[in-house]
Write a protein that holds these residues in place. Structure first.
Motif, PDB file in Angstrom:
ATOM      1  N   ARG A  85      11.757   2.883  -8.615  1.00  0.00           N
ATOM      2  CA  ARG A  85      11.906   1.730  -9.506  1.00  0.00           C
ATOM      3  C   ARG A  85      13.381   1.436  -9.795  1.00  0.00           C
ATOM      4  NH1 ARG A  85       7.044   3.912 -10.980  1.00  0.00           N
ATOM      5  NH2 ARG A  85       7.902   5.471 -12.395  1.00  0.00           N
ATOM      6  N   ALA A  86      14.197   2.462  -9.928  1.00  0.00           N
ATOM      7  CA  ALA A  86      15.612   2.271 -10.254  1.00  0.00           C
ATOM      8  C   ALA A  86      16.387   1.642  -9.107  1.00  0.00           C
ATOM      9  CB  ALA A  86      16.247   3.608 -10.633  1.00  0.00           C
ATOM     10  N   PHE A  87      16.058   2.025  -7.882  1.00  0.00           N
ATOM     11  CA  PHE A  87      16.841   1.557  -6.745  1.00  0.00           C
ATOM     12  C   PHE A  87      16.117   0.525  -5.893  1.00  0.00           C
ATOM     13  CE2 PHE A  87      18.500   5.759  -7.833  1.00  0.00           C
ATOM     14  CZ  PHE A  87      19.808   5.411  -8.095  1.00  0.00           C
ATOM     15  N   ALA A  88      14.849   0.255  -6.174  1.00  0.00           N
ATOM     16  CA  ALA A  88      14.055  -0.803  -5.526  1.00  0.00           C
ATOM     17  C   ALA A  88      14.343  -0.956  -4.042  1.00  0.00           C
ATOM     18  CB  ALA A  88      14.277  -2.125  -6.244  1.00  0.00           C
ATOM     19  N   SER A  89      14.109   0.089  -3.295  1.00  0.00           N
ATOM     20  CA  SER A  89      14.345   0.068  -1.858  1.00  0.00           C
ATOM     21  C   SER A  89      13.191  -0.620  -1.150  1.00  0.00           C
ATOM     22  CB  SER A  89      14.489   1.501  -1.330  1.00  0.00           C
ATOM     23  OG  SER A  89      14.656   1.494   0.052  1.00  0.00           O
ATOM     24  N   SER A  90      13.443  -1.829  -0.662  1.00  0.00           N
ATOM     25  CA  SER A  90      12.457  -2.572   0.108  1.00  0.00           C
ATOM     26  C   SER A  90      13.101  -3.016   1.406  1.00  0.00           C
ATOM     27  CB  SER A  90      11.972  -3.802  -0.649  1.00  0.00           C
ATOM     28  OG  SER A  90      11.243  -3.417  -1.784  1.00  0.00           O
ATOM     29  N   ALA A  91      12.292  -3.194   2.405  1.00  0.00           N
ATOM     30  CA  ALA A  91      12.839  -3.642   3.685  1.00  0.00           C
ATOM     31  C   ALA A  91      11.864  -4.623   4.317  1.00  0.00           C
ATOM     32  CB  ALA A  91      13.058  -2.455   4.612  1.00  0.00           C
ATOM     33  N   SER A  92      12.411  -5.515   5.043  1.00  0.00           N
ATOM     34  CA  SER A  92      11.609  -6.446   5.837  1.00  0.00           C
ATOM     35  C   SER A  92      12.119  -6.336   7.252  1.00  0.00           C
ATOM     36  CB  SER A  92      11.777  -7.863   5.313  1.00  0.00           C
ATOM     37  OG  SER A  92      11.010  -8.736   6.085  1.00  0.00           O
ATOM     38  N   ALA A  93      11.230  -6.232   8.199  1.00  0.00           N
ATOM     39  CA  ALA A  93      11.670  -5.964   9.555  1.00  0.00           C
ATOM     40  C   ALA A  93      10.734  -6.569  10.579  1.00  0.00           C
ATOM     41  CB  ALA A  93      11.734  -4.442   9.768  1.00  0.00           C
ATOM     42  N   THR A  94      11.240  -6.650  11.788  1.00  0.00           N
ATOM     43  CA  THR A  94      10.369  -6.966  12.898  1.00  0.00           C
ATOM     44  C   THR A  94       9.690  -5.661  13.296  1.00  0.00           C
ATOM     45  OG1 THR A  94      12.138  -6.582  14.488  1.00  0.00           O
ATOM     46  CG2 THR A  94      11.877  -8.832  13.684  1.00  0.00           C
ATOM     47  N   PRO A  95       8.595  -5.700  14.030  1.00  0.00           N
ATOM     48  CA  PRO A  95       7.865  -4.471  14.349  1.00  0.00           C
ATOM     49  C   PRO A  95       8.695  -3.377  15.033  1.00  0.00           C
ATOM     50  CG  PRO A  95       6.532  -6.353  14.858  1.00  0.00           C
ATOM     51  CD  PRO A  95       7.887  -6.880  14.490  1.00  0.00           C
ATOM     52  N   THR A  96       9.779  -3.731  15.705  1.00  0.00           N
ATOM     53  CA  THR A  96      10.549  -2.710  16.401  1.00  0.00           C
ATOM     54  C   THR A  96      11.816  -2.296  15.661  1.00  0.00           C
ATOM     55  OG1 THR A  96      11.698  -4.413  17.655  1.00  0.00           O
ATOM     56  CG2 THR A  96       9.741  -3.430  18.665  1.00  0.00           C
ATOM     57  N   SER A  97      12.085  -2.866  14.493  1.00  0.00           N
ATOM     58  CA  SER A  97      13.346  -2.536  13.819  1.00  0.00           C
ATOM     59  C   SER A  97      13.138  -2.043  12.397  1.00  0.00           C
ATOM     60  CB  SER A  97      14.264  -3.767  13.803  1.00  0.00           C
ATOM     61  OG  SER A  97      13.703  -4.768  12.977  1.00  0.00           O
ATOM     62  N   ALA A  98      11.998  -1.464  12.103  1.00  0.00           N
ATOM     63  CA  ALA A  98      11.700  -1.037  10.742  1.00  0.00           C
ATOM     64  C   ALA A  98      12.567   0.149  10.332  1.00  0.00           C
ATOM     65  CB  ALA A  98      10.225  -0.667  10.655  1.00  0.00           C
ATOM     66  N   ARG A  99      13.342  -0.063   9.274  1.00  0.00           N
ATOM     67  CA  ARG A  99      14.166   0.998   8.690  1.00  0.00           C
ATOM     68  C   ARG A  99      14.306   0.761   7.200  1.00  0.00           C
ATOM     69  NH1 ARG A  99      19.441   1.027  12.407  1.00  0.00           N
ATOM     70  NH2 ARG A  99      18.324   0.932  14.348  1.00  0.00           N
ATOM     71  N   CYS A 100      14.480   1.846   6.453  1.00  0.00           N
ATOM     72  CA  CYS A 100      14.782   1.739   5.015  1.00  0.00           C
ATOM     73  C   CYS A 100      16.132   2.350   4.769  1.00  0.00           C
ATOM     74  CB  CYS A 100      13.734   2.466   4.192  1.00  0.00           C
ATOM     75  SG  CYS A 100      12.174   1.584   4.170  1.00  0.00           S
ATOM     76  N   ALA A 133       5.736 -10.697  -3.091  1.00  0.00           N
ATOM     77  CA  ALA A 133       4.533  -9.857  -3.043  1.00  0.00           C
ATOM     78  C   ALA A 133       4.895  -8.387  -3.193  1.00  0.00           C
ATOM     79  CB  ALA A 133       3.778 -10.096  -1.738  1.00  0.00           C
ATOM     80  N   GLN A 134       5.968  -7.955  -2.547  1.00  0.00           N
ATOM     81  CA  GLN A 134       6.369  -6.549  -2.676  1.00  0.00           C
ATOM     82  C   GLN A 134       6.773  -6.219  -4.109  1.00  0.00           C
ATOM     83  OE1 GLN A 134       9.143  -5.680   0.677  1.00  0.00           O
ATOM     84  NE2 GLN A 134       7.566  -4.165   1.079  1.00  0.00           N
ATOM     85  N   GLU A 135       7.471  -7.125  -4.763  1.00  0.00           N
ATOM     86  CA  GLU A 135       7.836  -6.898  -6.160  1.00  0.00           C
ATOM     87  C   GLU A 135       6.584  -6.751  -7.028  1.00  0.00           C
ATOM     88  OE1 GLU A 135      10.799  -6.382  -7.652  1.00  0.00           O
ATOM     89  OE2 GLU A 135      11.667  -6.351  -5.641  1.00  0.00           O
ATOM     90  N   ILE A 136       5.593  -7.576  -6.780  1.00  0.00           N
ATOM     91  CA  ILE A 136       4.350  -7.526  -7.548  1.00  0.00           C
ATOM     92  C   ILE A 136       3.598  -6.223  -7.271  1.00  0.00           C
ATOM     93  CG2 ILE A 136       2.050  -8.568  -7.769  1.00  0.00           C
ATOM     94  CD1 ILE A 136       3.507 -11.307  -7.248  1.00  0.00           C
ATOM     95  N   ILE A 137       3.557  -5.810  -6.013  1.00  0.00           N
ATOM     96  CA  ILE A 137       2.814  -4.604  -5.636  1.00  0.00           C
ATOM     97  C   ILE A 137       3.538  -3.335  -6.057  1.00  0.00           C
ATOM     98  CG2 ILE A 137       2.047  -3.234  -3.651  1.00  0.00           C
ATOM     99  CD1 ILE A 137       1.501  -5.964  -2.249  1.00  0.00           C
ATOM    100  N   VAL A 138       4.840  -3.279  -5.842  1.00  0.00           N
ATOM    101  CA  VAL A 138       5.605  -2.052  -6.072  1.00  0.00           C
ATOM    102  C   VAL A 138       5.773  -1.759  -7.559  1.00  0.00           C
ATOM    103  CG1 VAL A 138       7.876  -0.982  -5.775  1.00  0.00           C
ATOM    104  CG2 VAL A 138       6.785  -2.159  -3.865  1.00  0.00           C
ATOM    105  N   GLY A 139       5.941  -2.796  -8.376  1.00  0.00           N
ATOM    106  CA  GLY A 139       6.175  -2.592  -9.805  1.00  0.00           C
ATOM    107  C   GLY A 139       5.213  -1.608 -10.453  1.00  0.00           C
ATOM    108  N   PRO A 140       3.912  -1.864 -10.384  1.00  0.00           N
ATOM    109  CA  PRO A 140       2.963  -0.965 -11.044  1.00  0.00           C
ATOM    110  C   PRO A 140       2.473   0.203 -10.167  1.00  0.00           C
ATOM    111  CG  PRO A 140       1.828  -2.925 -10.303  1.00  0.00           C
ATOM    112  CD  PRO A 140       3.288  -3.112  -9.967  1.00  0.00           C
ATOM    113  N   SER A 141       3.097   0.419  -9.021  1.00  0.00           N
ATOM    114  CA  SER A 141       2.625   1.464  -8.104  1.00  0.00           C
ATOM    115  C   SER A 141       2.801   2.859  -8.690  1.00  0.00           C
ATOM    116  CB  SER A 141       3.400   1.402  -6.784  1.00  0.00           C
ATOM    117  OG  SER A 141       3.095   0.239  -6.091  1.00  0.00           O
ATOM    118  N   SER A 142       2.002   3.769  -8.179  1.00  0.00           N
ATOM    119  CA  SER A 142       2.164   5.178  -8.541  1.00  0.00           C
ATOM    120  C   SER A 142       2.770   5.906  -7.342  1.00  0.00           C
ATOM    121  CB  SER A 142       0.826   5.796  -8.925  1.00  0.00           C
ATOM    122  OG  SER A 142      -0.064   5.752  -7.834  1.00  0.00           O
TER     123      SER A 142
END
Length: 75
Positions: A60-75, A40-49
């Motif tokens: 787009r070049a470095f595709a920084s995405s993260a998945s986290a629990t509510p208390t450990s969110a970091r990029c 879903a993130q790939e689909i959403i982020v691709g055409p994002s502005s």
């Protein structure tokens, strides 16, 4: 690693939703959810502005995405 003029797209999953009635963890269900979230993130982020062209280019070049629990969110 953090890159100047970039963006991080963060998603989170509630781990308690993967707790079975007997207290064990539903590993297969969690793995499936992670696959869906990243797709879903790939689909959403691709055409994002982004606010600037440089941020968009780096995001787009470095595709920084993260998945986290509510208390450990970091990029």
């Amino acid at each position: 690693m953090s890159i100047d003029d970039s963006a991080c797209n963060l998603a989170s999953l509630n781990l308690m939703k993967f707790r079975n009635e007997d207290g064990t963890f539903d590993v297969d269900g969690f793995a499936h959810a992670v696959d869906i979230v990243f797709l879903a993130q790939e689909i959403i982020v691709g055409p994002s502005s982004y606010p600037t062209e440089e941020i968009g280019r780096n995001a787009r070049a470095f595709a920084s995405s993260a998945s986290a629990t509510p208390t450990s969110a970091r990029c």
